[in-house]
Motif scaffolding. Structure first.
Motif, PDB file in Angstrom:
ATOM      1  N   ARG A  96       4.518   2.764  -2.507  1.00 58.05           N
ATOM      2  CA  ARG A  96       3.228   2.312  -3.035  1.00 58.05           C
ATOM      3  C   ARG A  96       2.136   2.370  -1.964  1.00 58.05           C
ATOM      4  O   ARG A  96       0.989   2.684  -2.272  1.00 58.05           O
ATOM      5  N   VAL A  97       2.479   2.030  -0.731  1.00 55.26           N
ATOM      6  CA  VAL A  97       1.489   2.139   0.352  1.00 55.26           C
ATOM      7  C   VAL A  97       1.013   3.576   0.455  1.00 55.26           C
ATOM      8  O   VAL A  97      -0.192   3.850   0.532  1.00 55.26           O
ATOM      9  N   GLN A  98       1.959   4.503   0.428  1.00 62.58           N
ATOM     10  CA  GLN A  98       1.611   5.920   0.561  1.00 62.58           C
ATOM     11  C   GLN A  98       0.822   6.428  -0.652  1.00 62.58           C
ATOM     12  O   GLN A  98      -0.169   7.128  -0.505  1.00 62.58           O
ATOM     13  N   ASP A  99       1.263   6.065  -1.856  1.00 60.66           N
ATOM     14  CA  ASP A  99       0.644   6.590  -3.071  1.00 60.66           C
ATOM     15  C   ASP A  99      -0.625   5.850  -3.501  1.00 60.66           C
ATOM     16  O   ASP A  99      -1.564   6.462  -3.994  1.00 60.66           O
ATOM     17  N   ASP A 100      -0.616   4.504  -3.330  1.00 63.57           N
ATOM     18  CA  ASP A 100      -1.692   3.676  -3.884  1.00 63.57           C
ATOM     19  C   ASP A 100      -2.574   3.007  -2.841  1.00 63.57           C
ATOM     20  O   ASP A 100      -3.600   2.420  -3.192  1.00 63.57           O
ATOM     21  N   GLY A 101      -2.146   3.019  -1.584  1.00 73.73           N
ATOM     22  CA  GLY A 101      -2.913   2.355  -0.539  1.00 73.73           C
ATOM     23  C   GLY A 101      -2.372   0.963  -0.243  1.00 73.73           C
ATOM     24  O   GLY A 101      -1.676   0.350  -1.055  1.00 73.73           O
ATOM     25  N   LEU A 102      -2.716   0.471   0.934  1.00 76.54           N
ATOM     26  CA  LEU A 102      -2.193  -0.796   1.424  1.00 76.54           C
ATOM     27  C   LEU A 102      -2.589  -1.987   0.553  1.00 76.54           C
ATOM     28  O   LEU A 102      -1.750  -2.842   0.249  1.00 76.54           O
ATOM     29  N   ASP A 103      -3.844  -2.057   0.134  1.00 75.15           N
ATOM     30  CA  ASP A 103      -4.287  -3.210  -0.661  1.00 75.15           C
ATOM     31  C   ASP A 103      -3.523  -3.328  -1.969  1.00 75.15           C
ATOM     32  O   ASP A 103      -3.063  -4.425  -2.337  1.00 75.15           O
ATOM     33  N   LYS A 104      -3.374  -2.229  -2.686  1.00 80.02           N
ATOM     34  CA  LYS A 104      -2.653  -2.270  -3.962  1.00 80.02           C
ATOM     35  C   LYS A 104      -1.166  -2.553  -3.743  1.00 80.02           C
ATOM     36  O   LYS A 104      -0.536  -3.294  -4.507  1.00 80.02           O
ATOM     37  N   ALA A 105      -0.601  -1.956  -2.687  1.00 80.78           N
ATOM     38  CA  ALA A 105       0.810  -2.206  -2.394  1.00 80.78           C
ATOM     39  C   ALA A 105       1.032  -3.673  -2.043  1.00 80.78           C
ATOM     40  O   ALA A 105       2.014  -4.286  -2.488  1.00 80.78           O
ATOM     41  N   ASN A 106       0.129  -4.256  -1.267  1.00 85.85           N
ATOM     42  CA  ASN A 106       0.250  -5.672  -0.910  1.00 85.85           C
ATOM     43  C   ASN A 106       0.100  -6.572  -2.134  1.00 85.85           C
ATOM     44  O   ASN A 106       0.802  -7.575  -2.262  1.00 85.85           O
ATOM     45  N   ALA A 107      -0.791  -6.225  -3.039  1.00 85.04           N
ATOM     46  CA  ALA A 107      -0.947  -7.002  -4.273  1.00 85.04           C
ATOM     47  C   ALA A 107       0.333  -6.951  -5.095  1.00 85.04           C
ATOM     48  O   ALA A 107       0.789  -7.970  -5.625  1.00 85.04           O
ATOM     49  N   TRP A 108       0.928  -5.774  -5.200  1.00 87.70           N
ATOM     50  CA  TRP A 108       2.194  -5.626  -5.928  1.00 87.70           C
ATOM     51  C   TRP A 108       3.284  -6.468  -5.271  1.00 87.70           C
ATOM     52  O   TRP A 108       4.038  -7.172  -5.952  1.00 87.70           O
ATOM     53  N   LEU A 109       3.365  -6.413  -3.941  1.00 87.44           N
ATOM     54  CA  LEU A 109       4.387  -7.159  -3.212  1.00 87.44           C
ATOM     55  C   LEU A 109       4.193  -8.663  -3.365  1.00 87.44           C
ATOM     56  O   LEU A 109       5.168  -9.404  -3.535  1.00 87.44           O
TER      57      LEU A 109
ATOM     58  N   ALA B 127       7.003 -11.104  -4.888  1.00 89.57           N
ATOM     59  CA  ALA B 127       7.478 -12.263  -4.130  1.00 89.57           C
ATOM     60  C   ALA B 127       7.244 -13.557  -4.915  1.00 89.57           C
ATOM     61  O   ALA B 127       8.102 -14.447  -4.926  1.00 89.57           O
ATOM     62  N   ALA B 128       6.111 -13.665  -5.571  1.00 89.57           N
ATOM     63  CA  ALA B 128       5.823 -14.862  -6.373  1.00 89.57           C
ATOM     64  C   ALA B 128       6.819 -14.991  -7.520  1.00 89.57           C
ATOM     65  O   ALA B 128       7.301 -16.090  -7.813  1.00 89.57           O
ATOM     66  N   ASP B 129       7.143 -13.878  -8.152  1.00 89.22           N
ATOM     67  CA  ASP B 129       8.124 -13.890  -9.246  1.00 89.22           C
ATOM     68  C   ASP B 129       9.491 -14.344  -8.732  1.00 89.22           C
ATOM     69  O   ASP B 129      10.152 -15.167  -9.360  1.00 89.22           O
ATOM     70  N   LEU B 130       9.898 -13.818  -7.600  1.00 87.56           N
ATOM     71  CA  LEU B 130      11.172 -14.209  -7.009  1.00 87.56           C
ATOM     72  C   LEU B 130      11.175 -15.702  -6.679  1.00 87.56           C
ATOM     73  O   LEU B 130      12.137 -16.412  -6.972  1.00 87.56           O
ATOM     74  N   GLY B 131      10.089 -16.180  -6.111  1.00 87.71           N
ATOM     75  CA  GLY B 131       9.977 -17.599  -5.791  1.00 87.71           C
ATOM     76  C   GLY B 131      10.028 -18.483  -7.030  1.00 87.71           C
ATOM     77  O   GLY B 131      10.671 -19.534  -7.025  1.00 87.71           O
ATOM     78  N   ARG B 132       9.368 -18.039  -8.104  1.00 90.56           N
ATOM     79  CA  ARG B 132       9.406 -18.807  -9.364  1.00 90.56           C
ATOM     80  C   ARG B 132      10.836 -18.893  -9.903  1.00 90.56           C
ATOM     81  O   ARG B 132      11.294 -19.963 -10.306  1.00 90.56           O
ATOM     82  N   ARG B 133      11.528 -17.767  -9.904  1.00 90.72           N
ATOM     83  CA  ARG B 133      12.908 -17.765 -10.417  1.00 90.72           C
ATOM     84  C   ARG B 133      13.811 -18.668  -9.580  1.00 90.72           C
ATOM     85  O   ARG B 133      14.598 -19.431 -10.135  1.00 90.72           O
ATOM     86  N   HIS B 134      13.675 -18.596  -8.270  1.00 89.53           N
ATOM     87  CA  HIS B 134      14.496 -19.442  -7.410  1.00 89.53           C
ATOM     88  C   HIS B 134      14.133 -20.906  -7.573  1.00 89.53           C
ATOM     89  O   HIS B 134      15.009 -21.772  -7.581  1.00 89.53           O
ATOM     90  N   GLY B 135      12.855 -21.188  -7.716  1.00 89.64           N
ATOM     91  CA  GLY B 135      12.426 -22.567  -7.938  1.00 89.64           C
ATOM     92  C   GLY B 135      12.985 -23.137  -9.230  1.00 89.64           C
ATOM     93  O   GLY B 135      13.461 -24.272  -9.268  1.00 89.64           O
ATOM     94  N   GLU B 136      12.958 -22.347 -10.288  1.00 92.24           N
ATOM     95  CA  GLU B 136      13.504 -22.793 -11.573  1.00 92.24           C
ATOM     96  C   GLU B 136      15.006 -23.027 -11.481  1.00 92.24           C
ATOM     97  O   GLU B 136      15.518 -24.022 -12.007  1.00 92.24           O
ATOM     98  N   ALA B 137      15.713 -22.138 -10.801  1.00 92.67           N
ATOM     99  CA  ALA B 137      17.167 -22.289 -10.668  1.00 92.67           C
ATOM    100  C   ALA B 137      17.510 -23.528  -9.837  1.00 92.67           C
ATOM    101  O   ALA B 137      18.429 -24.286 -10.187  1.00 92.67           O
ATOM    102  N   THR B 138      16.765 -23.747  -8.789  1.00 92.08           N
ATOM    103  CA  THR B 138      17.012 -24.922  -7.946  1.00 92.08           C
ATOM    104  C   THR B 138      16.666 -26.199  -8.687  1.00 92.08           C
ATOM    105  O   THR B 138      17.399 -27.186  -8.635  1.00 92.08           O
ATOM    106  N   ARG B 139      15.568 -26.176  -9.414  1.00 91.48           N
ATOM    107  CA  ARG B 139      15.166 -27.345 -10.193  1.00 91.48           C
ATOM    108  C   ARG B 139      16.220 -27.702 -11.237  1.00 91.48           C
ATOM    109  O   ARG B 139      16.498 -28.873 -11.495  1.00 91.48           O
TER     110      ARG B 139
END
Length: 100
Positions: free
Chosen positions: A60-73, A77-89
């Protein structure tokens, strides 16, 4: 130990904190084991996701640029954190200290 303490920085620190809670009678051995299993599962999942996300991020960095790749990342990461938070809760909501 304060309920408002910072999250543990390592598994070893988590083990120490849980042992302290068990000694105080806040957790029993089974609850302590479940929380450690949850931590280990989350750590494995994070490492597996990182292995999958890294090549996609680089693409994505190569194809879309750093800003878009960072937004995707950030979203991944937020999705992963939400899933882990729900499982822990789901586990912590079953602890004796919570359920009474």
């Amino acid at each position: 130990m304060s309920i408002e303490a910072a999250p543990p920085k390592s598994r070893e620190e988590l083990v120490e904190r849980l042992a302290d809670l068990r000694q105080q009678g806040v957790l029993d051995v089974h609850e302590e084991e479940r929380l450690l299993e949850q931590f280990d599962s989350m750590l494995r999942d994070v490492n597996e996701r990182k292995a999958v996300l890294e090549p996609e991020y680089k693409r994505r960095v190569q194809d879309d640029g750093l800003d878009k790749a960072n937004a995707w990342l950030r979203e991944a990461a937020a999705d992963l954190g939400r899933r882990h938070g729900e499982a822990t809760r789901a586990i912590t909501d079953q602890l004796r200290v919570v359920t009474g």
